[in-house]
Motif scaffolding. Structure first.
Motif, PDB file in Angstrom:
ATOM      1  N   ILE A  15       0.857  -1.185   0.000  1.00 48.61           N
ATOM      2  CA  ILE A  15       0.000   0.000   0.000  1.00 48.61           C
ATOM      3  C   ILE A  15       0.892   1.234   0.000  1.00 48.61           C
ATOM      4  O   ILE A  15       1.799   1.349   0.820  1.00 48.61           O
ATOM      5  CB  ILE A  15      -0.903   0.019   1.248  1.00 48.61           C
ATOM      6  N   ALA A  16       0.619   2.150  -0.913  1.00 49.60           N
ATOM      7  CA  ALA A  16       1.370   3.410  -0.952  1.00 49.60           C
ATOM      8  C   ALA A  16       0.822   4.334   0.122  1.00 49.60           C
ATOM      9  O   ALA A  16      -0.369   4.641   0.140  1.00 49.60           O
ATOM     10  CB  ALA A  16       1.252   4.066  -2.320  1.00 49.60           C
ATOM     11  N   ALA A  17       1.680   4.784   1.008  1.00 44.60           N
ATOM     12  CA  ALA A  17       1.311   5.775   2.011  1.00 44.60           C
ATOM     13  C   ALA A  17       1.880   7.108   1.519  1.00 44.60           C
ATOM     14  O   ALA A  17       3.072   7.367   1.639  1.00 44.60           O
ATOM     15  CB  ALA A  17       1.875   5.397   3.376  1.00 44.60           C
ATOM     16  N   ALA A  18       1.014   7.916   0.923  1.00 41.09           N
ATOM     17  CA  ALA A  18       1.449   9.186   0.326  1.00 41.09           C
ATOM     18  C   ALA A  18       1.422  10.278   1.384  1.00 41.09           C
ATOM     19  O   ALA A  18       0.376  10.609   1.924  1.00 41.09           O
ATOM     20  CB  ALA A  18       0.552   9.551  -0.848  1.00 41.09           C
ATOM     21  N   LYS A  19       2.620  10.833   1.667  1.00 45.10           N
ATOM     22  CA  LYS A  19       2.715  11.863   2.706  1.00 45.10           C
ATOM     23  C   LYS A  19       2.823  13.278   2.139  1.00 45.10           C
ATOM     24  O   LYS A  19       2.904  14.235   2.892  1.00 45.10           O
ATOM     25  CB  LYS A  19       3.894  11.574   3.636  1.00 45.10           C
TER      26      LYS A  19
END
Length: 188
Positions: A15-19
């Motif tokens: 899962i991409a955790a976009a910050k």
């Protein structure tokens, strides 16, 4: 859609955790299917989510990290009524319950830093409405295994997962999926 979440997590366990914006751009260019939005405010959140949705992503918003939203039930209603998000993430059980009742997918996040936190997480897991649990830090295989044995709900390992060894270790310890801001892992 809830029944499809487990299947999607198994099929696409990264899962991409976009910050930030550049992170979201990279997530959109990747083969990632699920994106956790970890940034924004109540003004720009709808456009951030729309961008991810336009890229064909399943989008979860971490309510605790969105500027201008409180850890209250009304935050879930805001996301449901004013954005295209598929789900929410929160450390607060009341927010998870409210979001679930609104038909949003839910991920309850736990910080397991000591044995007391683990016990508290176990209690919440018994009475939660979450569709998945995210355990942080995600680099503690022994704890991930313990938690995954406590529940039939999917467990997502997140936090401090920075390389393939961390990712595979978490998955082999019982995590259904991992969330990471490490872009080098998004195309595993």
């Amino acid at each position: 859609m809830r029944s499809d979440l487990l299947q999607m997590l198994k099929q696409y366990p990264i899962i991409a955790a976009a910050k930030d914006g550049p992170g979201l751009d990279e997530a959109c260019r990747s083969q990632i299917r699920i994106v956790f939005i970890l940034f924004g405010d109540i003004v720009n959140l709808p456009s951030i989510i729309k961008k991810a949705k336009n890229c064909g992503k399943l989008v979860f918003v971490h309510l605790d990290l969105i500027e201008g939203l409180e850890n209250k039930e009304i935050a879930a209603k805001y996301v449901k009524d004013y954005t295209e998000a598929d789900g929410v993430i929160s450390t607060k059980s009341n927010v998870i319950k409210a979001a679930n009742e609104l038909g949003l997918l839910t991920v309850q996040r736990f910080f397991v830093l000591d044995s007391m936190a683990l016990e508290k997480a176990k209690k919440h897991m018994e009475y939660t409405y979450a569709d998945a649990f995210e355990v942080l830090p995600g680099v503690i295989p022994k704890i991930i295994k313990k938690i995954s044995l406590l529940t039939r709900t999917p467990v997502i390992a997140g936090g401090l997962i920075i390389d393939k060894d961390d990712a595979y270790s978490a998955l082999h310890s019982g995590a259904t999926a991992i969330s990471t801001t490490s872009k080098s892992l998004w195309n595993l």
